[in-house]
Design a protein around this motif. Structure first.
Motif, PDB file in Angstrom:
ATOM      1  N   HIS A  56      -0.155 -45.408  46.338  1.00 50.58           N
ATOM      2  CA  HIS A  56       0.673 -44.879  47.429  1.00 50.58           C
ATOM      3  C   HIS A  56       0.084 -45.262  48.785  1.00 50.58           C
ATOM      4  O   HIS A  56      -0.076 -44.424  49.681  1.00 50.58           O
ATOM      5  N   THR A 130       3.421 -32.637  39.271  1.00 50.06           N
ATOM      6  CA  THR A 130       4.156 -33.834  38.861  1.00 50.06           C
ATOM      7  C   THR A 130       5.619 -33.720  39.262  1.00 50.06           C
ATOM      8  O   THR A 130       6.215 -34.680  39.771  1.00 50.06           O
ATOM      9  N   LYS A 131       6.208 -32.541  39.072  1.00 55.33           N
ATOM     10  CA  LYS A 131       7.608 -32.330  39.482  1.00 55.33           C
ATOM     11  C   LYS A 131       7.755 -32.483  40.994  1.00 55.33           C
ATOM     12  O   LYS A 131       8.717 -33.106  41.479  1.00 55.33           O
ATOM     13  N   HIS A 133       5.912 -34.226  42.964  1.00 60.87           N
ATOM     14  CA  HIS A 133       5.747 -35.643  43.270  1.00 60.87           C
ATOM     15  C   HIS A 133       7.044 -36.418  42.995  1.00 60.87           C
ATOM     16  O   HIS A 133       7.489 -37.210  43.826  1.00 60.87           O
ATOM     17  N   LYS A 134       7.630 -36.180  41.828  1.00 65.43           N
ATOM     18  CA  LYS A 134       8.874 -36.870  41.476  1.00 65.43           C
ATOM     19  C   LYS A 134      10.001 -36.501  42.436  1.00 65.43           C
ATOM     20  O   LYS A 134      10.801 -37.365  42.816  1.00 65.43           O
ATOM     21  N   ASN A 135      10.088 -35.245  42.822  1.00 62.45           N
ATOM     22  CA  ASN A 135      11.120 -34.814  43.767  1.00 62.45           C
ATOM     23  C   ASN A 135      10.952 -35.521  45.119  1.00 62.45           C
ATOM     24  O   ASN A 135      11.941 -35.940  45.717  1.00 62.45           O
ATOM     25  N   GLU A 137       9.394 -38.333  45.679  1.00 65.99           N
ATOM     26  CA  GLU A 137       9.556 -39.783  45.523  1.00 65.99           C
ATOM     27  C   GLU A 137      11.025 -40.196  45.478  1.00 65.99           C
ATOM     28  O   GLU A 137      11.361 -41.306  45.888  1.00 65.99           O
ATOM     29  N   ALA A 138      11.872 -39.295  44.977  1.00 65.42           N
ATOM     30  CA  ALA A 138      13.290 -39.630  44.786  1.00 65.42           C
ATOM     31  C   ALA A 138      14.022 -39.810  46.117  1.00 65.42           C
ATOM     32  O   ALA A 138      13.712 -39.235  47.098  1.00 65.42           O
TER      33      ALA A 138
END
Length: 138
Positions: A56, A130-131, A133-135, A137-138
């Motif tokens: 990143h 992790t959730k 991070h994914k949120n 990143e989207a």
């Protein structure tokens, strides 16, 4: 202390960096370099764009970090006979030795940060982060 998510994440990150760099002060590593070594530990021989994505870090910033690491003898950049367009980044023996130290310090910091938590709570923390991070990143 402010208890908003953004404040706690930034404060925790700052504390992690502070503790890590206090422990590796003699290594000569600069900001960003431990993360790159940590990535290369599992992806030695990666190309720069993959390192940037995995860490990143903006590609221009990574280029500066890699140049410093190369000058310090932590990495080498090599071409591949099958693809001469890309440079592949490899840790040197010196880089691997320092990476082992960094890995040990990361492990100690994580152990300290997670002391008093049950295994289930630790799994939940990792799942939630992790959730998040994914949120983001989207």
């Amino acid at each position: 202390m402010n208890d908003t998510l953004h404040y706690l994440l930034m404060a925790d990150h700052a504390l992690l960096q502070k503790i890590l760099f206090a422990n590796i002060r003699d290594s000569g590593l600069s900001l960003g370099q431990p993360k790159v070594l940590d990535f290369l530990k599992d992806h030695d021989g990666a190309v720069q764009k993959d390192i940037a994505k995995g860490c990143h870090i903006e590609p221009a910033s990574l280029s500066t970090i890699l140049t410093g690491m190369e000058k310090s003898g932590l990495i080498t950049r090599e071409t591949n006979e099958n693809n001469r367009r890309n440079l592949y980044i490899y840790m040197t023996d010196k880089g691997k030795a320092i990476c082992e130290q960094v890995t040990e310090h990361f492990s100690q910091i994580e152990k300290k940060a997670l002391s008093g938590f049950t295994e289930e709570e630790i799994e939940n923390i990792l799942t939630y982060l992790t959730k998040i991070h994914k949120n983001l990143e989207a």
